[in-house]
Design an enzyme around this catalytic site. Structure first.
Site, mmCIF file in Angstrom:
data_model
loop_
_atom_site.group_PDB
_atom_site.id
_atom_site.type_symbol
_atom_site.label_atom_id
_atom_site.label_comp_id
_atom_site.label_asym_id
_atom_site.label_seq_id
_atom_site.Cartn_x
_atom_site.Cartn_y
_atom_site.Cartn_z
ATOM 1 N N GLY A 133 -9.686 3.927 -6.089
ATOM 2 C CA GLY A 133 -8.336 3.398 -6.264
ATOM 3 C C GLY A 133 -7.307 4.003 -5.327
ATOM 4 O O GLY A 133 -7.587 4.287 -4.159
ATOM 5 N N VAL A 134 -6.127 4.236 -5.866
ATOM 6 C CA VAL A 134 -5.025 4.733 -5.042
ATOM 7 C C VAL A 134 -5.310 6.167 -4.552
ATOM 8 O O VAL A 134 -4.912 6.538 -3.436
ATOM 9 C CB VAL A 134 -3.681 4.606 -5.804
ATOM 10 C CG1 VAL A 134 -3.569 5.538 -6.969
ATOM 11 C CG2 VAL A 134 -2.509 4.780 -4.860
ATOM 12 N N ASP A 135 -6.019 6.927 -5.350
ATOM 13 C CA ASP A 135 -6.402 8.302 -4.981
ATOM 14 C C ASP A 135 -7.234 8.275 -3.684
ATOM 15 O O ASP A 135 -6.972 9.046 -2.737
ATOM 16 C CB ASP A 135 -7.233 8.881 -6.146
ATOM 17 C CG ASP A 135 -7.272 10.398 -6.161
ATOM 18 O OD1 ASP A 135 -6.685 11.016 -5.263
ATOM 19 O OD2 ASP A 135 -7.905 10.949 -7.075
ATOM 20 N N SER A 181 -2.836 4.954 -14.331
ATOM 21 C CA SER A 181 -3.766 4.707 -15.451
ATOM 22 C C SER A 181 -4.216 3.252 -15.616
ATOM 23 O O SER A 181 -5.013 2.969 -16.501
ATOM 24 C CB SER A 181 -3.205 5.183 -16.805
ATOM 25 O OG SER A 181 -3.243 6.590 -16.911
ATOM 26 N N GLY A 238 -5.888 1.297 -13.493
ATOM 27 C CA GLY A 238 -7.085 0.888 -12.765
ATOM 28 C C GLY A 238 -8.315 1.423 -13.481
ATOM 29 O O GLY A 238 -8.673 0.952 -14.565
ATOM 30 N N ASP A 288 0.869 -1.170 0.000
ATOM 31 C CA ASP A 288 0.000 0.000 0.000
ATOM 32 C C ASP A 288 0.912 1.228 0.000
ATOM 33 O O ASP A 288 1.677 1.437 0.956
ATOM 34 C CB ASP A 288 -0.855 -0.060 1.264
ATOM 35 C CG ASP A 288 -1.720 1.163 1.467
ATOM 36 O OD1 ASP A 288 -1.651 2.112 0.652
ATOM 37 O OD2 ASP A 288 -2.457 1.178 2.459
ATOM 38 N N ILE A 289 0.825 2.023 -1.037
ATOM 39 C CA ILE A 289 1.752 3.161 -1.197
ATOM 40 C C ILE A 289 1.628 4.171 -0.056
ATOM 41 O O ILE A 289 2.594 4.868 0.259
ATOM 42 C CB ILE A 289 1.548 3.819 -2.591
ATOM 43 C CG1 ILE A 289 2.795 4.600 -3.013
ATOM 44 C CG2 ILE A 289 0.303 4.691 -2.625
ATOM 45 C CD1 ILE A 289 2.802 5.013 -4.487
HETATM 46 N N1 AR6 Z 1 -1.237 1.529 -3.163
HETATM 47 C C1 AR6 Z 1 -0.663 1.305 -4.373
HETATM 48 N N2 AR6 Z 1 -1.372 1.089 -5.496
HETATM 49 C C2 AR6 Z 1 -2.719 1.097 -5.392
HETATM 50 C C3 AR6 Z 1 -3.396 1.325 -4.167
HETATM 51 C C4 AR6 Z 1 -2.589 1.545 -3.015
HETATM 52 N N3 AR6 Z 1 -3.125 1.784 -1.817
HETATM 53 N N4 AR6 Z 1 -4.733 1.256 -4.410
HETATM 54 C C5 AR6 Z 1 -4.887 0.987 -5.720
HETATM 55 N N5 AR6 Z 1 -3.685 0.885 -6.320
HETATM 56 P P1 AR6 Z 1 -6.413 3.736 -10.118
HETATM 57 P P2 AR6 Z 1 -6.045 5.275 -12.604
HETATM 58 C C6 AR6 Z 1 -3.356 0.607 -7.733
HETATM 59 O O1 AR6 Z 1 -7.768 3.313 -10.522
HETATM 60 O O2 AR6 Z 1 -6.272 4.058 -13.436
HETATM 61 C C7 AR6 Z 1 -9.407 7.423 -9.453
HETATM 62 O O3 AR6 Z 1 -10.756 7.449 -9.164
HETATM 63 C C8 AR6 Z 1 -4.392 -0.130 -8.547
HETATM 64 O O4 AR6 Z 1 -4.324 -1.527 -8.272
HETATM 65 O O5 AR6 Z 1 -6.184 4.152 -8.719
HETATM 66 O O6 AR6 Z 1 -4.891 6.166 -12.957
HETATM 67 C C9 AR6 Z 1 -8.811 8.806 -9.627
HETATM 68 O O7 AR6 Z 1 -9.473 9.756 -8.852
HETATM 69 C C10 AR6 Z 1 -3.947 0.193 -9.964
HETATM 70 O O8 AR6 Z 1 -2.950 -0.728 -10.375
HETATM 71 O O9 AR6 Z 1 -5.857 4.955 -11.039
HETATM 72 C C11 AR6 Z 1 -8.996 9.042 -11.089
HETATM 73 O O10 AR6 Z 1 -10.277 9.549 -11.369
HETATM 74 C C12 AR6 Z 1 -3.296 1.567 -9.817
HETATM 75 O O11 AR6 Z 1 -3.225 1.824 -8.413
HETATM 76 C C13 AR6 Z 1 -8.851 7.695 -11.705
HETATM 77 O O12 AR6 Z 1 -9.230 6.773 -10.698
HETATM 78 C C14 AR6 Z 1 -4.023 2.696 -10.513
HETATM 79 O O13 AR6 Z 1 -5.418 2.528 -10.437
HETATM 80 C C15 AR6 Z 1 -7.434 7.396 -12.106
HETATM 81 O O14 AR6 Z 1 -7.369 6.112 -12.668
#
Ligand code: AR6
Length: 175
Positions: free
Chosen positions: A37-39, A122, A124, A15-16
Site C-alpha cells: 500500500g502507501v507504506d 487503515s 487498505g 499519489d501522496i
Molecule cells: N498515495 C496515497 N494513498 C495511497 C497510496 C499512495 N501512493 N497507495 C495506497 N494508498 P494501506 P492500512 C491508499 O493498505 O490499511 C501496509 O502493508 C490506499 O488506497 O496502505 O493502514 C503497512 O505496512 C488506502 O486507501 O494501509 C501496514 O502493514 C490507504 O492508502 C498495513 O499495510 C491505506 O491503505 C497498513 O494498512
C-alpha cells in the site's frame, strides 16, 4: 480537487509521495517494517535510507505516530502513523483510528510543519470501512485544526476514485 475552509482543508486524488508539503503521513505497522500500500510507495520513493531510519525507531504503538526525514521525497518529513486493524467494530477501532490521526497531527506540529498530507489510514490492508474511516479522519483533523492555527493546510490525499468520492461526500457533511 476540492478546497474547504478557505483552502485550509483540501481533498484531492493522487499519489501522496509526490506532494510538496512539510509532512506526509504514512499508514505504517507497529514494527515500522514496511509492507504494501502507501507504506510501500513511500519507501520506494524515499529510498533505502528510510528503512534504516525506521529500524532505529524500534516500533510504534497502535494509535501512535513517530517521524523520520523524507530522504528522497519532496516532503522533508514523514510521520509514520499506526492505525488499528478492523476487527468488526467492537475492539475500540473508532477511538484508535481517531487517536492515530490526532497523534499524526501532533507529531507534525512538533516538527514545525505548516502543511500536512494524510492518506486514508487503515482502509487498505487493515480493512477499516472506508466511509466510517473518512468520517473519523475528517472530524478528528478538523477538531485539531480548530485548536492549532499553526497548521495552515491539510491535504486528504485519496488514492482512487472511490476514496475521492467518499471523502468528498463526507466533507459535504462536516466542512
Ligand atoms: N498515495 C496515497 N494513498 C495511497 C497510496 C499512495 N501512493 N497507495 C495506497 N494508498 P494501506 P492500512 C491508499 O493498505 O490499511 C501496509 O502493508 C490506499 O488506497 O496502505 O493502514 C503497512 O505496512 C488506502 O486507501 O494501509 C501496514 O502493514 C490507504 O492508502 C498495513 O499495510 C491505506 O491503505 C497498513 O494498512
Amino acid at each position: 480537487m476540492q478546497r474547504y475552509r478557505n483552502g485550509r482543508v483540501v481533498i484531492q486524488q493522487g499519489d501522496i509521495t509526490r506532494l510538496s508539503v512539510d509532512v506526509i503521513v504514512n499508514a505504517a505497522n507497529p514494527e515500522l517494517a514496511g509492507g504494501g500500500g502507501v507504506d510501500e510507495a513511500i519507501h520506494a520513493a524515499a529510498g533505502p535510507e528510510l528503512a534504516a531510519a525506521c529500524k532505529e525507531l524500534k516500533g510504534c504503538e497502535v494509535g501512535g505516530a513517530v517521524s523520520t526525514p523524507g530522504f528522497d521525497l519532496p516532503a522533508p518529513w514523514i510521520v509514520h502513523a499506526v492505525g488499528p486493524v478492523w476487527q468488526g467494530g467492537h475492539k475500540n477501532e473508532d477511538e484508535l483510528l481517531a487517536r492515530t490521526y490526532e497523534s499524526a497531527m501532533r507529531e507534525a506540529l512538533e516538527l514545525g510543519a505548516t502543511s500536512v498530507a494524510l492518506p486514508a489510514i487503515s482502509t487498505g490492508a487493515y480493512r477499516f470501512p472506508k466511509e466510517r474511516a473518512a468520517q473519523i479522519a475528517i472530524s478528528t483533523v478538523l477538531d485539531f485544526l480548530e485548536q492549532h492555527p499553526a497548521i495552515e493546510q491539510v491535504i486528504f490525499c485519496c488514492h482512487g476514485d472511490r476514496d475521492l468520492a467518499i471523502y468528498e461526500a463526507v466533507a459535504e457533511e462536516y466542512l
